[in-house]
Design a protein around this motif. Structure first.
Motif, PDB file in Angstrom:
ATOM      1  N   ARG A 271      14.718  -2.274  70.299  1.00  0.00           N
ATOM      2  CA  ARG A 271      15.196  -0.976  70.788  1.00  0.00           C
ATOM      3  C   ARG A 271      14.541  -0.641  72.132  1.00  0.00           C
ATOM      4  NH1 ARG A 271      16.094   3.956  67.415  1.00  0.00           N
ATOM      5  NH2 ARG A 271      16.397   5.610  68.928  1.00  0.00           N
ATOM      6  N   LYS A 272      13.240  -0.950  72.187  1.00  0.00           N
ATOM      7  CA  LYS A 272      12.446  -0.634  73.371  1.00  0.00           C
ATOM      8  C   LYS A 272      13.030  -1.318  74.610  1.00  0.00           C
ATOM      9  CE  LYS A 272       8.123   0.767  74.626  1.00  0.00           C
ATOM     10  NZ  LYS A 272       7.942   2.071  75.083  1.00  0.00           N
ATOM     11  N   MET A 273      13.398  -2.597  74.448  1.00  0.00           N
ATOM     12  CA  MET A 273      13.949  -3.337  75.593  1.00  0.00           C
ATOM     13  C   MET A 273      15.250  -2.695  76.074  1.00  0.00           C
ATOM     14  SD  MET A 273      15.122  -7.328  75.925  1.00  0.00           S
ATOM     15  CE  MET A 273      16.381  -7.304  74.658  1.00  0.00           C
ATOM     16  N   PHE A 274      16.120  -2.328  75.128  1.00  0.00           N
ATOM     17  CA  PHE A 274      17.399  -1.739  75.539  1.00  0.00           C
ATOM     18  C   PHE A 274      17.192  -0.360  76.172  1.00  0.00           C
ATOM     19  CE2 PHE A 274      18.974  -4.972  72.592  1.00  0.00           C
ATOM     20  CZ  PHE A 274      19.980  -5.529  73.369  1.00  0.00           C
ATOM     21  N   GLU A 275      16.191   0.384  75.665  1.00  0.00           N
ATOM     22  CA  GLU A 275      15.921   1.690  76.264  1.00  0.00           C
ATOM     23  C   GLU A 275      15.394   1.531  77.688  1.00  0.00           C
ATOM     24  OE1 GLU A 275      14.963   4.478  72.379  1.00  0.00           O
ATOM     25  OE2 GLU A 275      13.301   3.508  73.431  1.00  0.00           O
ATOM     26  N   LEU A 276      14.570   0.504  77.882  1.00  0.00           N
ATOM     27  CA  LEU A 276      13.964   0.329  79.202  1.00  0.00           C
ATOM     28  C   LEU A 276      14.942  -0.226  80.233  1.00  0.00           C
ATOM     29  CD1 LEU A 276      10.549  -1.145  78.051  1.00  0.00           C
ATOM     30  CD2 LEU A 276      10.828   0.973  79.320  1.00  0.00           C
ATOM     31  N   LEU A 277      15.847  -1.108  79.777  1.00  0.00           N
ATOM     32  CA  LEU A 277      16.682  -1.814  80.767  1.00  0.00           C
ATOM     33  C   LEU A 277      18.166  -1.456  80.718  1.00  0.00           C
ATOM     34  CD1 LEU A 277      15.104  -5.374  80.542  1.00  0.00           C
ATOM     35  CD2 LEU A 277      14.868  -3.755  82.412  1.00  0.00           C
ATOM     36  N   GLY A 278      18.668  -1.075  79.541  1.00  0.00           N
ATOM     37  CA  GLY A 278      20.116  -0.859  79.429  1.00  0.00           C
ATOM     38  C   GLY A 278      20.821  -2.173  79.120  1.00  0.00           C
ATOM     39  N   VAL A 279      21.975  -2.072  78.434  1.00  0.00           N
ATOM     40  CA  VAL A 279      22.656  -3.284  77.946  1.00  0.00           C
ATOM     41  C   VAL A 279      23.054  -4.213  79.085  1.00  0.00           C
ATOM     42  CG1 VAL A 279      24.599  -4.134  76.613  1.00  0.00           C
ATOM     43  CG2 VAL A 279      23.566  -1.987  76.009  1.00  0.00           C
TER      44      VAL A 279
END
Length: 1255
Positions: A271-279
């Protein structure tokens, strides 16, 4: 990935480690400040205020001393627990504990994981405090001097410290405040668990509770030793498919491990990665990782972000595994690794004082730079799109939104998103070309992103309702972990299943294309380099067109090769490594479900269907715990041991922690080595565990194959270590160069051999482009190895520019130009060879905007001119320049390796590449045309005005007048592609308008390709066939015809390819019927083969129709066989016979001779074409008309009808002898059958062949 592990350990943790300040050795500055090349990253240590400097940390203690299956690596653990060394704070700063994890990859590829909690403790040592005070006095004095020295601002504008040595005294005091009498000094300390498997959440809890025990006012129920002992010796690893509960200091800790049929263990919050970078950014990063592009992650707040993104991306690659250097947290003392000329995935922790523009990375030509905190990613040029990208993004987004995560990510995690956005769009437009050319339609990245997002927001509204229902359905079950953790597991598994499903769909029938070795394993191991283990061409030919740019590059990667290798190694399911077994099971399932034929691929997007099942398995384990470990208990300690001061983490009693219990029901099991090996295979080991020496040997071989150095050793910096690492890099680059050139030549030679009639075709245009792009990438990596100072994004182009500059300074007249040996004889001297001139050509192409693009274009041009090796040799012959630009250890300064490298590149001269002409289709190119009249029958009296029109595969020029006194002309026009025909003629003016032309030569002024268009015929009324213009078919002049003096005399009639100069009276070598049939068969065969090639691979159809031994020539032989010659010295042309036949058919039609409908239709067609060609305004002569008729007949599939008509025509009886081929019914029938094979092909004629015909 988070599953590789190294041990036959069945313990949850192998070591407990404490790192921090060693009061005995005092304050030692970290030696990073000595590494000059990377000062940009560190802002020179001593200009920083002492509280901001880094000091050496030490491993203060680790328990136990050593375990056999996982030797303790003091250097690596010390570096990774505190990657930036010790840091100091005063009571004014924040002291929040920080958790991060790290990974230690051994040279054999096996991994152990570390989980570290860093917190601050008060410094009690008086010496340290006074040392800090002294540093401050020195620092303040220095800063005071700087501020009061006039002209400093100008003198030192570039110094990083200038930002912090602020111009106002008040700020200076505020920033630099440590006063021993007033302030309390704190220093960082770290506790850490080293474990064989990555149970990140569980380790975080254990460490947090241990830290809490030390800081809370009440002491914990038991001494700290009891808890550490418990986690080291009494908590086992949960068996596959089971969950385990054990006790921390204050509460239970739960961990669960997937079964052998599920995706491997992964315990980081995606989740953290998607929050930080976006899909969108995640998918771009994912694509870069799959194509083994160098990836650098960059983040300031904490190390855990780097680790989370790196582990998430590699976990999503299932079933493939990252095969190269993997250092998610790069310790500051190892910054020289950024020089590595190999694919890597590294994480860099910024010190918060630099923005991206200050970062000077050794090579950026093929780098994916990810600024995690700013939601921003910089991509290399030419990155292909992941197949079905939009549908894929949509499917991932639906999953994320059901957990309340926005697909765009949280851009507001930075202070200045607006600034970033602006930077991004500007950067994208200038730099992110899909091809090398600006003119390629660039669908702006931002625009695409916004469209996708708009679509997703609409979706949120639709799916909003289901979210709540979903969430509530789990409430009945009693979970053994908190909701937060459950949510993490659910989101992880759902996203991972969606990604895994993409590969399962994409490679559903991969097994069909695996080439099983015919020889035994032993010889397969030894010849692994030469073997093709996967039928790439056939696999790609099955794929939908849009997938090809990505797939053709992906099939060339090391990770794909390793995946196929392990498939070949493990035939039977028993031995298969875990990932492969899981993947194959999924593939089998898909094939059962798919009714469609397995090899027929469609680009239909199929969504993931097994999410629920995977999620249930996790929930089951978390509701019902399978195992509970022993509780911590009092140890056999002396009275007084185990006490400690509140707020300080003590050194523990090593005697009680040095070894585990002797009688433990599962510790015993680890004794027999045999059991251990079995367990190893049971665990989801990511590297291949082998049960015999042969396999061990193979794995080492495979690891070394395309990689140079699998994992650099994390040891403290010593010149010898750096030298050794660099030496490995140099050897690896050379090996890679050897493999690449070989692969490219095999593909190319394979194809050319096919055109000569041997073997089968094996390369597609996409694939050739892929191979050339990967060669460009290799050259960039070689050129950026050991650079002194980085300038521009492309190291190769930067070197070329330096060379150009120094050359131009040295000599105003460009020296070093030499002509090649004459290729085309005296008519057209070849272009001079000049590296600088080739650079200028590239610099003049306005469509190429970036340095990387220019370097690639220059490499392509040099390849096409067969000068790559020679140019690079010339570039590197300037030793002074190379010394100035490169460090001693650089690849380009290792003489032997450099020589071998140039030698490998020389082999490309054996084949013809059109990799420049075919890619830069819109650029302007100068062409030079020379008409060569026959020497014997001098063109000197010629009075008419000649003209030419040049056609190529991409375009044609239109009519160009040629001055009759020089007979040559130079003009510039848009790239014509490979040249195919030249139309030439004259206006029949003046007294002597008869002209015997030997040939026309045309040269491309940039690539130097010279084409020869033979003629050997007259142009003029009343001579030869009365033609005033001819269509000449040409071929590329190769260097092999060097110095033939043939150019200086009239070529023998029969040899001049292309034009019909066959007078019936002069037939020195008449062909017999067998030879004629064979000739027709060959010509038709050539055309059939042409249409069976992939479209991008087809050569010139015009050559097959009108060139030497083409269809027109073959049919001409048919019509000339047995043709009666009325009397000597009078030429009769085939066209005369055809005109008579036309007259006969037309009169027969008028005299109402009854024939069937079919016959009449054929006659009408024939007469219509004859009339159209006869009435054309062009003066193409009788043979030119015959050529036109054959071409049109082939196009409209009428040739076989016309042959049948003419064979039965009474005119044939008059004009042919009895032995003629046309009078032999069986021969005519077989000829008709052969010509009928053209019916299935859609023949498109080049405009020049049918100009002026309105049919």
């Amino acid at each position: 990935m988070s599953t590789g592990f190294s041990s036959s350990s069945c313990r949850f943790a192998d070591y407990f480690v404490i790192c921090g300040l060693d009061t005995d050795s005092g304050l030692e500055p970290d030696e990073l400040s000595e590494i000059l090349p990377y000062q940009w990253l560190l802002c020179e240590n001593f200009e920083q205020s002492p509280l901001r400097r880094t000091f050496k940390s030490k491993v203060l203690a680790h328990y136990p001393e050593n375990v056999e299956w996982s030797p303790f690596d003091q250097d690596a653990v010390g570096m990774l627990c505190m990657p930036k060394g010790l840091s100091f704070r005063t009571q004014a700063d924040s002291h929040e504990p920080q958790f991060h994890s790290f990974i230690i990859t051994r040279e054999d590829g096996s991994r152990t994981y570390g989980f570290a909690l860093t917190f601050f403790e008060e410094v009690t040592s008086k010496q340290i405090c006074s040392a800090m005070q002294t540093l401050y006095h020195m620092h303040n004095a220095e800063q005071y001097d700087i501020l009061h020295t006039p002209g400093t601002e100008e003198a030192r504008p570039s110094s990083g410290a200038q930002l912090h040595a602020a111009p106002s005294i008040s700020r200076l005091q505020r920033f630099n405040s440590y006063d021993i009498s007033r302030d309390t000094l704190y220093v960082s300390k770290c506790i850490c668990l080293i474990t064989p498997m990555a149970f990140a959440q569980a380790c975080h809890k254990v460490l947090e509770q241990l830290h809490q025990a030390v800081t809370s006012p009440q002491p914990p129920p038991l001494p700290l030793e009891s808890y550490v002992y418990n986690v080291l010796y009494e908590v086992p690893l949960p068996p596959a498919g089971r969950s385990l509960k054990f006790s921390g200091v204050y509460g239970p800790v739960v961990c669960q491990r997937p079964s052998t049929a599920e995706l491997p263990l992964f315990d980081f919050p995606m989740r953290k990665m998607f929050e930080l970078l976006g899909v969108e950014n995640v998918l771009q990063l994912f694509t870069c990782a799959l194509l083994e592009i160098q990836i650098l992650l960059y983040s300031q707040p904490d190390y855990q972000r780097l680790m989370t993104v790196a582990e998430s991306i590699t976990a999503l690659m299932f079933p493939f595994q990252w095969q190269h250097v993997y250092v998610p947290i790069l310790p500051a003392s190892l910054l020289h690794f950024l020089d590595a000329p190999v694919p890597y995935l590294m994480g860099l922790h910024s010190n918060g004082q630099d923005d991206r523009t200050k970062l000077e990375l050794p090579q950026e030509a093929n780098l994916c730079f990810v600024d995690i905190d700013n939601h921003f990613i910089e991509l290399p040029e030419d990155l292909p799109q992941f197949p079905n990208k939009l549908e894929f993004i949509q499917e991932i987004s639906e999953v994320l939104m059901s957990f309340g995560v926005s697909p765009e990510g949280n851009v507001h995690c930075t202070e200045g998103p607006a600034k970033i956005k602006g930077f991004r769009s500007a950067d994208m437009v200038s730099d992110k070309r899909n091809g090398n050319l600006a003119s390629s339609p660039l669908n702006s990245y931002l625009l695409r992103e916004n469209q996708t997002i708009a679509r997703l927001q609409a979706l949120v509204k639709r799916t909003g309702l289901d979210v709540k229902e979903n969430a509530s359905s789990n409430k009945d079950l009693k979970m053994q972990c908190d909701e937060e953790e459950l949510k993490m597991h659910q989101l992880n598994i759902q996203v991972r299943e969606v990604f895994a499903n993409r590969f399962t769909q994409m490679f559903a029938d991969y097994e069909v294309f695996v080439i099983q070795p015919s020889q035994d394993k032993e010889s397969w191991f030894s010849n692994r380099d030469q073997m093709q283990n996967f039928d790439k061409a056939s696999f790609l030919s099955d794929q939908p067109e849009p997938y090809l740019p990505f797939l053709s590059r992906f099939l060339e990667t090391q990770m794909f090769a390793s995946f196929i290798d392990s498939k070949i190694l493990y035939h039977d399911d028993e031995e298969k490594e875990h990932t492969l077994r899981v993947f194959d099971a999924r593939v089998d399932k898909i094939r059962l479900l798919n009714v469609r034929t397995p090899t027929l691929r469609t680009s239909m997007y199929q969504k993931c269907t097994n999410i629920d099942e995977a999620e249930k398995a996790i929930e089951m384990r978390l509701t019902k715990i399978d195992h509970t470990a022993l509780h911590p208990h009092l140890l056999d300690m002396k009275i007084g041991q185990g006490r400690y001061e509140q707020g300080f983490f003590p050194r523990l009693q090593s005697d009680v922690l040095s070894s585990g219990p002797t009688s433990n029901k599962w510790a015993k099991r680890s004794a027999p080595a045999q059991w251990r090996r079995k367990d190893r295979q049971k665990q989801h080991a990511e590297h291949l565990y082998l049960d015999n020496d042969q396999r061990e040997k193979y794995i080492q071989e495979a690891r070394n194959l395309g990689t140079t150095i699998r994992q650099p050793k994390l040891s403290n910096l010593s010149p010898s270590v750096i030298a050794q690492t660099n030496w490995k890099f140099v050897e690896g680059l050379l090996k890679e160069c050897r493999n690449k050139t070989k692969r490219m030549l095999v593909e190319k030679m394979g194809r050319e051999a096919v055109e000569l009639g041997h073997g089968e075709v094996s390369i597609t245009g996409v694939e050739e482009n892929t191979l050339i792009a990967s060669l460009c990438d290799l050259l960039e990596r070689i050129w950026s190895h050991g650079l002194q100072v980085k300038q521009g994004k492309s190291a190769l182009w930067s070197h070329l520019l330096h060379y150009q500059e120094s050359k131009e300074k040295r000599d105003a007249t460009p020296a070093g130009l030499e002509r090649r040996k004459s290729d085309a004889g005296c008519a057209m001297p070849p272009l001079k060879i000049s590296l600088i001139q080739d650079m200028r050509h590239i610099q003049n192409i306005s469509e190429i905007k970036t340095d990387v693009g220019k370097a690639r274009a220059w490499v392509r041009l040099s390849m096409e001119k067969k000068l790559l090796s020679r140019h690079l040799k010339q570039l590197l012959s300037d030793h002074e320049l190379t010394k100035k630009l490169y460090k001693r250890y650089a690849f380009l300064r290792c003489d032997d390796e450099k020589e071998q490298f140039l030698y490998h590149l020389l082999s490309f001269n054996a084949v013809d590449y059109f990799c420049f002409t075919n890619v830069f289709t819109t650029i302007m190119i100068p062409y030079h045309v020379v008409i060569i009249p026959s020497k014997k029958l001098g063109g000197s009296m010629f009075t008419a005005n000649p003209w030419v029109c040049v056609s190529g595969e991409l375009a044609e020029t239109g009519v160009l007048q040629v001055p009759k006194n020089t007979l040559e002309i130079t003009f510039e026009c848009q790239n014509l592609g490979k040249l195919t025909t030249v139309q030439m003629g004259h206006d029949n003016s003046g007294l002597y308008a008869k002209w015997l032309v030997e040939c026309v030569m045309v040269r491309n002024g940039i690539t130097g390709h010279t084409y020869k268009f033979p003629c050997g015929r007259w142009l003029g009324k009343g001579v030869d066939d009365g033609s005033l213009e001819r269509i000449l078919v040409g071929e590329l002049v190769t260097a092999s015809t060097e110095n033939e003096d043939r150019m200086c005399r009239t070529p023998p009639m029969q040899q001049s390819p292309g034009m019909m100069r066959r007078f019936v009276t002069i037939s020195p070598n008449k062909l017999n019927t067998g030879q004629i049939q064979e000739g027709v068969g060959e010509a038709i065969n050539g055309i059939v083969k042409h249409f069976h090639k992939p479209e991008k691979e087809r050569g010139s159809l015009t050559l097959l129709l009108c060139g030497e031994y083409g269809l027109v020539w073959a049919l001409e032989q048919v019509f000339q066989h047995g043709f009666k010659s009325p009397r000597l010295f009078k030429n009769v042309f085939i066209w005369d016979f055809l005109e008579k036949a036309q007259v006969y058919f037309e009169s027969a039609e008028q005299s109402q001779v009854t024939q069937d409908e079919n016959y009449q239709t054929r006659v009408r067609h024939f007469c219509r074409f004859m009339r159209a060609i006869s009435s054309t305004p062009r003066n193409i002569g009788k043979d030119g008309k015959f050529q036109m008729l054959v071409c049109l007949g082939a196009r409209d599939h009428l040739l076989h009808h016309w042959i049948a008509l003419l064979a039965d025509c009474p005119i044939t009886a008059q004009m042919y002898e009895d032995t003629a081929l046309l009078k032999d019914h069986s021969l005519v029938n077989s000829l008709i059958r052969v010509l009928q094979t053209l019916q299935e092909f859609n023949i498109t004629l080049e405009a020049s062949l049918v100009k002026g015909i309105g049919i």
